[in-house]
Design a protein around this motif. Structure first.
Motif, mmCIF file in Angstrom:
data_model
loop_
_atom_site.group_PDB
_atom_site.id
_atom_site.type_symbol
_atom_site.label_atom_id
_atom_site.label_comp_id
_atom_site.label_asym_id
_atom_site.label_seq_id
_atom_site.Cartn_x
_atom_site.Cartn_y
_atom_site.Cartn_z
ATOM 1 N N GLU A 138 0.844 -1.189 0.000
ATOM 2 C CA GLU A 138 0.000 0.000 0.000
ATOM 3 C C GLU A 138 0.885 1.246 0.000
ATOM 4 O OE1 GLU A 138 -2.658 -0.010 3.269
ATOM 5 O OE2 GLU A 138 -3.700 -1.849 2.658
ATOM 6 N N PRO A 139 0.412 2.355 -0.588
ATOM 7 C CA PRO A 139 1.205 3.591 -0.602
ATOM 8 C C PRO A 139 1.477 4.109 0.811
ATOM 9 C CG PRO A 139 -0.578 3.713 -2.203
ATOM 10 C CD PRO A 139 -0.836 2.492 -1.362
ATOM 11 N N PHE A 140 2.670 4.595 1.004
ATOM 12 C CA PHE A 140 3.026 5.256 2.265
ATOM 13 C C PHE A 140 2.649 6.722 2.172
ATOM 14 C CE2 PHE A 140 6.107 7.731 4.756
ATOM 15 C CZ PHE A 140 5.848 7.208 6.015
ATOM 16 N N ARG A 141 2.079 7.256 3.232
ATOM 17 C CA ARG A 141 1.670 8.666 3.252
ATOM 18 C C ARG A 141 2.848 9.527 3.719
ATOM 19 N NH1 ARG A 141 -3.694 9.594 2.609
ATOM 20 N NH2 ARG A 141 -5.065 7.775 2.631
ATOM 21 N N PHE A 142 3.499 10.180 2.756
ATOM 22 C CA PHE A 142 4.717 10.928 3.061
ATOM 23 C C PHE A 142 4.459 12.205 3.854
ATOM 24 C CE2 PHE A 142 6.393 8.090 -0.100
ATOM 25 C CZ PHE A 142 7.717 7.937 0.262
ATOM 26 N N GLU A 143 3.195 12.626 3.953
ATOM 27 C CA GLU A 143 2.940 13.825 4.753
ATOM 28 C C GLU A 143 3.325 13.609 6.206
ATOM 29 O OE1 GLU A 143 -1.165 11.801 4.163
ATOM 30 O OE2 GLU A 143 0.632 12.240 2.990
ATOM 31 N N ARG A 144 3.376 12.362 6.662
ATOM 32 C CA ARG A 144 3.834 12.077 8.018
ATOM 33 C C ARG A 144 5.259 12.574 8.220
ATOM 34 N NH1 ARG A 144 2.266 5.645 8.425
ATOM 35 N NH2 ARG A 144 0.061 5.809 7.871
ATOM 36 N N VAL A 145 6.073 12.418 7.174
ATOM 37 C CA VAL A 145 7.465 12.858 7.252
ATOM 38 C C VAL A 145 7.560 14.372 7.134
ATOM 39 C CG1 VAL A 145 9.753 12.660 6.207
ATOM 40 C CG2 VAL A 145 8.229 10.675 6.263
ATOM 41 N N PHE A 146 6.905 14.929 6.132
ATOM 42 C CA PHE A 146 7.079 16.350 5.848
ATOM 43 C C PHE A 146 6.359 17.254 6.849
ATOM 44 C CE2 PHE A 146 7.630 14.280 1.620
ATOM 45 C CZ PHE A 146 9.001 14.473 1.566
ATOM 46 N N ASP A 147 5.449 16.680 7.657
ATOM 47 C CA ASP A 147 4.813 17.465 8.712
ATOM 48 C C ASP A 147 5.627 17.465 10.001
ATOM 49 O OD1 ASP A 147 2.705 18.198 7.146
ATOM 50 O OD2 ASP A 147 1.340 16.650 7.875
ATOM 51 N N ALA A 148 6.690 16.682 10.050
ATOM 52 C CA ALA A 148 7.508 16.621 11.261
ATOM 53 C C ALA A 148 8.233 17.943 11.490
ATOM 54 C CB ALA A 148 8.516 15.481 11.152
ATOM 55 N N PRO A 149 8.410 18.343 12.760
ATOM 56 C CA PRO A 149 9.061 19.631 13.051
ATOM 57 C C PRO A 149 10.426 19.785 12.398
ATOM 58 C CG PRO A 149 8.030 18.759 15.019
ATOM 59 C CD PRO A 149 7.924 17.678 13.984
ATOM 60 N N LYS A 150 11.256 18.731 12.392
ATOM 61 C CA LYS A 150 12.587 18.869 11.814
ATOM 62 C C LYS A 150 12.511 19.166 10.325
ATOM 63 C CE LYS A 150 17.080 16.719 11.115
ATOM 64 N NZ LYS A 150 18.006 15.617 11.437
ATOM 65 N N PHE A 151 11.583 18.537 9.629
ATOM 66 C CA PHE A 151 11.484 18.763 8.189
ATOM 67 C C PHE A 151 10.971 20.162 7.883
ATOM 68 C CE2 PHE A 151 12.544 14.438 7.662
ATOM 69 C CZ PHE A 151 12.914 14.271 6.345
ATOM 70 N N LYS A 152 10.182 20.707 8.761
ATOM 71 C CA LYS A 152 9.766 22.099 8.570
ATOM 72 C C LYS A 152 10.961 23.035 8.700
ATOM 73 C CE LYS A 152 4.997 21.292 10.002
ATOM 74 N NZ LYS A 152 3.929 21.569 10.988
ATOM 75 N N THR A 153 11.876 22.716 9.617
ATOM 76 C CA THR A 153 13.104 23.500 9.726
ATOM 77 C C THR A 153 13.954 23.342 8.477
ATOM 78 O OG1 THR A 153 13.109 23.231 12.130
ATOM 79 C CG2 THR A 153 15.184 23.892 11.104
ATOM 80 N N LEU A 154 14.069 22.109 7.985
ATOM 81 C CA LEU A 154 14.832 21.878 6.762
ATOM 82 C C LEU A 154 14.257 22.660 5.598
ATOM 83 C CD1 LEU A 154 15.524 18.041 6.936
ATOM 84 C CD2 LEU A 154 17.144 19.889 7.334
ATOM 85 N N ALA A 155 12.945 22.710 5.498
ATOM 86 C CA ALA A 155 12.317 23.462 4.414
ATOM 87 C C ALA A 155 12.668 24.933 4.491
ATOM 88 C CB ALA A 155 10.805 23.268 4.448
ATOM 89 N N ARG A 156 12.724 25.460 5.709
ATOM 90 C CA ARG A 156 13.103 26.876 5.864
ATOM 91 C C ARG A 156 14.545 27.103 5.441
ATOM 92 N NH1 ARG A 156 10.209 26.434 10.798
ATOM 93 N NH2 ARG A 156 12.158 26.370 11.986
ATOM 94 N N LEU A 157 15.412 26.125 5.709
ATOM 95 C CA LEU A 157 16.828 26.267 5.367
ATOM 96 C C LEU A 157 17.097 26.061 3.878
ATOM 97 C CD1 LEU A 157 18.462 24.297 8.315
ATOM 98 C CD2 LEU A 157 18.671 26.748 7.895
#
Length: 373
Positions: A138-157
């Protein structure tokens, strides 16, 4: 290995207790051994701010690997373009590598998950097994990863604002720069670093349908990620082939498929070497970033919830673990199910020697099966 070429995708993993310098040294040893074993390509993945993998600059790793090898093709798997990346400097960088190592450089490009939110394609699809026996989870829902606090910091960087060119425009700019240049007359801009005939080979990497269709429309090779997003591999390849338009670069579709593998002399030993893999995937999919790869003993001491086991289930069950013959059998199934023209393998173990031995034993078995067939 004339039947289907094998390549390697290296994340340059850092084992627990090791230093980044030791990880780089191990990779340079493995790329030399991969060349001797007959592997066709050796690619480096791009990942940022992960304590357990070294992937901030595939181009730098390519240059280091080129200095210790003579024949094997080297490339990125893949440069992760975001809307704010300067595609012109990426084209220049890889053209320079192609000048230093003519006829050996691949420029693999993909969409940054930080900017795109993950693969495009069906969100809900039941688990299935192909007639050849390949598991499609079944497909994995990647929003679990991209909603994580660290990934939000990475997106800002790593992703500035919302402007910039979209992925298709960026790829088309790279295609133009690697060919005749951009603009005309006095406004034309071309690459001065890469003489004719030694430009890097461009290919697109993807887990979803948008990149697959773009690769087809532009007549480029397409690399599909069974190792990281197994649920979408068949759909993306189907979209690529359906969309393919012959180009000066490529007359017919060319598909490369990746797989996570671990081989050892016995199935039990291979399972032991792979025992740290679930924890390593959990660290990525929980949004913390890849941890240094644990030993079997360290992995055995970790606590798990049922939700965490579900988080990594698709990756664990689609990893090919066993003796060289068992792994090659599953690789053959993968190739038959996808119609891949090439396969690229990624392997992570705690001891780099086990990683190198896994690659070497698979190459020997692959070659032996070719002679028997």
């Amino acid at each position: 290995m004339t039947r289907i070429p094998l390549g390697i995708l290296d994340l340059v993993p850092v084992p627990s207790g090791a230093t980044p310098a030791q990880a780089v040294a191990a990779t340079l040893d493995i790329v030399r051994r991969a060349e001797a074993a007959g592997y066709h390509r050796y690619w480096f993945a791009e990942h940022h701010f992960n304590p357990g993998v070294i992937g901030s600059s595939p181009a730098v790793l390519i240059a280091l690997a080129g200095a210790v090898t003579d024949r094997i093709r080297l490339g990125s798997g893949a440069v992760q373009l975001s809307p704010q990346d300067t595609e012109a400097t990426i084209a220049e960088e890889y053209a320079l590598l192609a000048t230093a190592f003519p006829g050996r450089i691949d420029l693999g490009v993909g969409r940054s998950g930080l900017a795109s939110g993950g693969p495009s394609g069906p969100i809900d699809a039941p688990e299935s097994v192909t007639p050849e026996g390949l598991l499609i989870p079944e497909p994995f829902r990647f929003e679990r990863v991209f909603d994580a606090p660290k990934f939000k910091t990475l997106a800002r960087l790593l992703v500035r604002g919302q402007g910039g060119a979209d992925f298709a425009d960026q790829v088309e700019t790279i295609v133009a720069l690697l060919a005749d240049g951009v603009g005309s007359g006095d406004e034309r801009v071309g690459l001065g670093t890469s003489p004719a005939g030694v430009a890097p080979e461009l290919r697109l990497f993807g887990s979803g349908t948008l990149t697959a269709r773009l690769a087809g429309r532009l007549g480029l090779p397409f690399a599909a990620n069974y190792h990281s997003a197994p649920s979408g591999v068949l759909v993306s390849i189907q979209e690529y082939r359906r969309s393919f338009v012959p180009s000066e670069r490529l007359g017919k579709p060319h598909v490369i498929v990746s797989a996570d593998v671990v081989a050892a002399p016995t199935s039990a030993r291979a399972a032991e070497l792979a025992s740290g893999y679930p924890a390593w995937v959990r660290s990525i999919r929980s949004g913390l970033g890849a941890i240094p790869y644990p030993t079997a003993a360290e992995a055995a001491e970790l606590d798990w919830t049922d939700a965490e086991r579900r988080l990594v289930d698709d990756r664990v069950r689609t990893q090919f673990v066993g003796t060289p013959a068992e792994v090659v059998e599953r690789l053959t199934t993968l190739q038959r199910a996808t119609g891949a023209d090439e396969l690229v393998l990624t392997t992570i173990t705690h001891d780099p020697e086990d990683r190198a031995a896994s690659f070497e034993s698979i190459a020997r078995e692959w070659d032996a099966r070719e002679r028997r067939d």
